[in-house]
Scaffold this active site. Sequence first.
Site, PDB file in Angstrom:
ATOM      1  N   GLN A  20       0.818  -1.210   0.000  1.00  0.00           N
ATOM      2  CA  GLN A  20       0.000   0.000   0.000  1.00  0.00           C
ATOM      3  C   GLN A  20       0.854   1.264   0.000  1.00  0.00           C
ATOM      4  OE1 GLN A  20      -3.072  -1.616   3.188  1.00  0.00           O
ATOM      5  NE2 GLN A  20      -3.942   0.081   2.046  1.00  0.00           N
ATOM      6  N   HIS A  21       0.190   2.370  -0.327  1.00  0.00           N
ATOM      7  CA  HIS A  21       0.701   3.739  -0.167  1.00  0.00           C
ATOM      8  C   HIS A  21       1.752   4.168  -1.178  1.00  0.00           C
ATOM      9  CE1 HIS A  21      -1.301   3.092   3.597  1.00  0.00           C
ATOM     10  NE2 HIS A  21      -0.301   2.466   4.172  1.00  0.00           N
ATOM     11  N   ASP A  67      -2.374  -4.973   0.311  1.00  0.00           N
ATOM     12  CA  ASP A  67      -1.844  -6.245   0.801  1.00  0.00           C
ATOM     13  C   ASP A  67      -2.518  -6.723   2.086  1.00  0.00           C
ATOM     14  OD1 ASP A  67      -0.672  -4.190   2.262  1.00  0.00           O
ATOM     15  OD2 ASP A  67       1.389  -4.840   1.914  1.00  0.00           O
TER      16      ASP A  67
END
Length: 458
Positions: A71-72, A217
């Site tokens: 992520q991110h 995830d």
Amino acid sequence: MALVAGFDSSTQSCKLVIRDAESGQLVRQGRAAHPSGTEVDPEAWWQAVRQATADAGGLEDVAAVSVAGQQHGMVCLDPHGRTVRPALLWNDTRSAAAAVDLVSDLGGPQAWAQAVGSVPVASLTVAKLRWLARHEPDNAARTATVCLPHDWLTWRLSGLDTFLTDRSDASGTGYWSPFTGKYREDLLELALGHSVRVPEVAEPDSLHGRFGAGAGDNAAACLGVQAEPGDVVVSIGTSGTAFARSDAPSADATGTVNGFADAQGGFLPLVCTLNAARVLDATARTLGVDLDQLSQLALTAPTGADGLVLVPYLEGERTPNRPDATGSLHGLRLDTMTPAHLARAAVEGLLCSLADAVDALVAQGVPVRRVLLVGGGARAEAVRRIAPAVFGCPVVVPEPSEFVADGAARQAAWALLGTDEPPRWSALTARTHEAEPAPEVRARYATARDLTLPRQDA
């Protein structure tokens, strides 16, 4: 037999599983490594996807595919779809000051929590975009599309004209609201300085060609372990996470709990730490042993390591939000300066940090019946045996599997089969560990942890 495929494009590698859509039986799998570092050319992920696909024997006979990913990560593309610069990953902390600025710009933590369920820290995409605008204005100006790692890979794999994402990954950007299910374009512009194209947020059970929406995830891992109400999943990988499914969104103004969405239409309150399995790796390296030997050493030392405490902030920390923090060792004496005591302190320190994360979920109303322990760090015997004493509840350790990739495959099966809920695959093979709670370990850790916090705020 209808086959489905699930990718896990993680920080360190790309994993692919191909399973039977109805039973979940594993048919074949593949894997490829990613380069190290906190910024990566996305093309390296694409090459890893191709290599993992070849390693698994291809996707020609697969009916549906979903991609889960770290992520991110900030992937910036120009108007022609070319990457503007290497992607900044979740664990790149150069955007810490940018996060502080953004929090102030909107009027404080409460305003952010109410807007998007999370308060910006260095890891969130919105903070990375503000960093880009301040430090690389030319690259910021060239950016026409912003997407996340799993969005970008789905686009490359599918050949679709549009970018797709899902609720879980969108909720980790800092500019999509799990309360309204819509982008906060004003926050995106607040960070980057101008409007950009963002991926369409697809329904979790939708199919686009033969591609599912994918997931972040942690949301995919929740699908992969088939978590039930009362289960808190604790993952010990490159990062440490504690999360649970919820019917209601979270808005924690302290920023400790991120109010993310899950991959099933609900919500996923989540706490993330920067320091997890690599704490064990670093300790083993210091002692000149492998991870199995580290476990053996830890289990020969007494509970609490005779007062030796390791605060494991070796890479800064996200929870608590201390990007410039360092690790610390407390309680060194002649009798505790032994390899066994240090090994025990490392395992207990790591678990105490994650237990703090579970406590934060409880404070938001999340019930804890048991902990499901997954990730590479869960393979250490000492972690499995010590965890129930630290967490104070039964700890279930499923047999090792690629749970993120499994979750992506289960999502693909859900979309393919058209059922109301994701298919219930065969029950996980797991072992339950129990032990007497050891609150004194948590208490000593809390004292040592808090010794450094005023200095970090100074």
